[in-house]
Write a protein that holds these residues in place. Structure first.
Motif, mmCIF file in Angstrom:
data_model
loop_
_atom_site.group_PDB
_atom_site.id
_atom_site.type_symbol
_atom_site.label_atom_id
_atom_site.label_comp_id
_atom_site.label_asym_id
_atom_site.label_seq_id
_atom_site.Cartn_x
_atom_site.Cartn_y
_atom_site.Cartn_z
ATOM 1 N N THR A 9 12.986 -3.648 2.508
ATOM 2 C CA THR A 9 13.671 -3.477 1.481
ATOM 3 C C THR A 9 15.723 -3.160 2.293
ATOM 4 O O THR A 9 15.016 -2.828 3.504
ATOM 5 N N THR A 10 16.503 -3.061 2.101
ATOM 6 C CA THR A 10 17.306 -2.909 2.230
ATOM 7 C C THR A 10 17.357 -1.419 3.171
ATOM 8 O O THR A 10 18.120 -1.879 4.650
ATOM 9 N N ARG A 11 16.319 -1.023 2.790
ATOM 10 C CA ARG A 11 16.914 0.747 3.538
ATOM 11 C C ARG A 11 15.167 0.408 4.062
ATOM 12 O O ARG A 11 15.300 1.501 5.463
ATOM 13 N N GLY A 12 14.846 -0.777 4.783
ATOM 14 C CA GLY A 12 13.469 -0.688 6.258
ATOM 15 C C GLY A 12 12.768 -0.197 5.222
ATOM 16 O O GLY A 12 11.907 0.109 6.901
ATOM 17 N N ILE A 13 12.447 -0.111 4.699
ATOM 18 C CA ILE A 13 10.674 0.281 3.999
ATOM 19 C C ILE A 13 10.578 -0.952 3.443
ATOM 20 O O ILE A 13 10.156 -1.815 3.530
ATOM 21 N N THR A 14 8.809 -0.899 4.790
ATOM 22 C CA THR A 14 7.913 -2.396 4.824
ATOM 23 C C THR A 14 6.730 -1.581 3.893
ATOM 24 O O THR A 14 6.326 -0.601 3.252
ATOM 25 N N ASN A 15 6.146 -2.825 3.477
ATOM 26 C CA ASN A 15 5.168 -2.701 2.460
ATOM 27 C C ASN A 15 4.442 -3.951 2.458
ATOM 28 O O ASN A 15 5.090 -4.995 2.886
ATOM 29 N N TYR A 16 3.319 -3.755 2.755
ATOM 30 C CA TYR A 16 1.782 -4.836 2.764
ATOM 31 C C TYR A 16 0.697 -4.811 2.055
ATOM 32 O O TYR A 16 0.351 -4.070 2.237
ATOM 33 N N ALA A 17 0.403 -6.784 2.284
ATOM 34 C CA ALA A 17 -1.067 -6.631 1.616
ATOM 35 C C ALA A 17 -1.801 -6.343 2.605
ATOM 36 O O ALA A 17 -1.804 -6.100 3.177
ATOM 37 N N GLU A 18 -2.774 -5.925 1.434
ATOM 38 C CA GLU A 18 -3.810 -4.857 2.231
ATOM 39 C C GLU A 18 -4.686 -6.102 2.965
ATOM 40 O O GLU A 18 -4.955 -5.443 4.163
ATOM 41 N N ARG A 20 -2.030 -4.938 10.293
ATOM 42 C CA ARG A 20 -2.115 -6.432 12.204
ATOM 43 C C ARG A 20 -0.707 -6.921 12.044
ATOM 44 O O ARG A 20 -0.180 -7.831 12.436
ATOM 45 N N PHE A 21 -0.061 -7.518 10.288
ATOM 46 C CA PHE A 21 0.942 -7.858 10.216
ATOM 47 C C PHE A 21 2.491 -6.578 10.306
ATOM 48 O O PHE A 21 1.921 -5.750 9.784
ATOM 49 N N THR A 22 3.765 -7.184 10.695
ATOM 50 C CA THR A 22 4.736 -6.140 10.916
ATOM 51 C C THR A 22 5.883 -7.023 10.675
ATOM 52 O O THR A 22 6.264 -7.458 11.302
ATOM 53 N N ILE A 23 6.208 -6.759 9.190
ATOM 54 C CA ILE A 23 7.730 -7.117 9.486
ATOM 55 C C ILE A 23 8.812 -5.833 9.735
ATOM 56 O O ILE A 23 8.847 -5.134 9.820
#
Length: 115
Positions: free
Chosen positions: A52-61, A66-69
């Motif tokens: 998000t614009t606030r830097g909140i991240t979310n990942y598929a299970e 393993r992945f970092t955005i």
């Protein structure tokens, strides 16, 4: 018109790492939630991570842990660090907005993970 250019894909062995980059032709990341998508042959496109614009991240299970955005607004660039890659991660990876209308899709970058 915003253009998205993805890069960084390649051929790696299982367990390896890649870092994908997505550059926009103008600054949009500071006002948009951006995501990384992937599409494997014969499968629907799926979102694997978003920030998000606030830097909140979310990942598929399937990629969690393993992945970092990450995002660098000053460079209008979004990254996807992919570690511990598996053959099932093989796909064409794209970036785009997550909510609202999509920008024109870029060419994507091919990730191929060999077993």
């Amino acid at each position: 018109q915003v253009q998205l250019v993805e890069s960084g894909g390649g051929l790696v062995q299982a367990g390896g790492s890649l870092r994908l980059s997505c550059a926009a032709s103008r600054s949009i990341f500071s006002i948009k939630t951006m995501g990384w998508y992937r599409q494997a042959p014969g499968k629907q496109r799926e979102v694997v991570a978003h920030i998000t614009t606030r830097g909140i991240t979310n990942y598929a299970e399937s990629v969690k842990g393993r992945f970092t955005i990450s995002r660098e607004n000053a460079k209008s660039t979004v990254y996807l660090q992919m570690n511990s890659l598996k053959p099932e991660d093989t796909a064409v990876y794209h970036c785009n907005t997550v909510f609202g209308a999509y920008y024109p899709w870029g060419q994507g970058t091919q990730v191929t993970v060999s077993s």
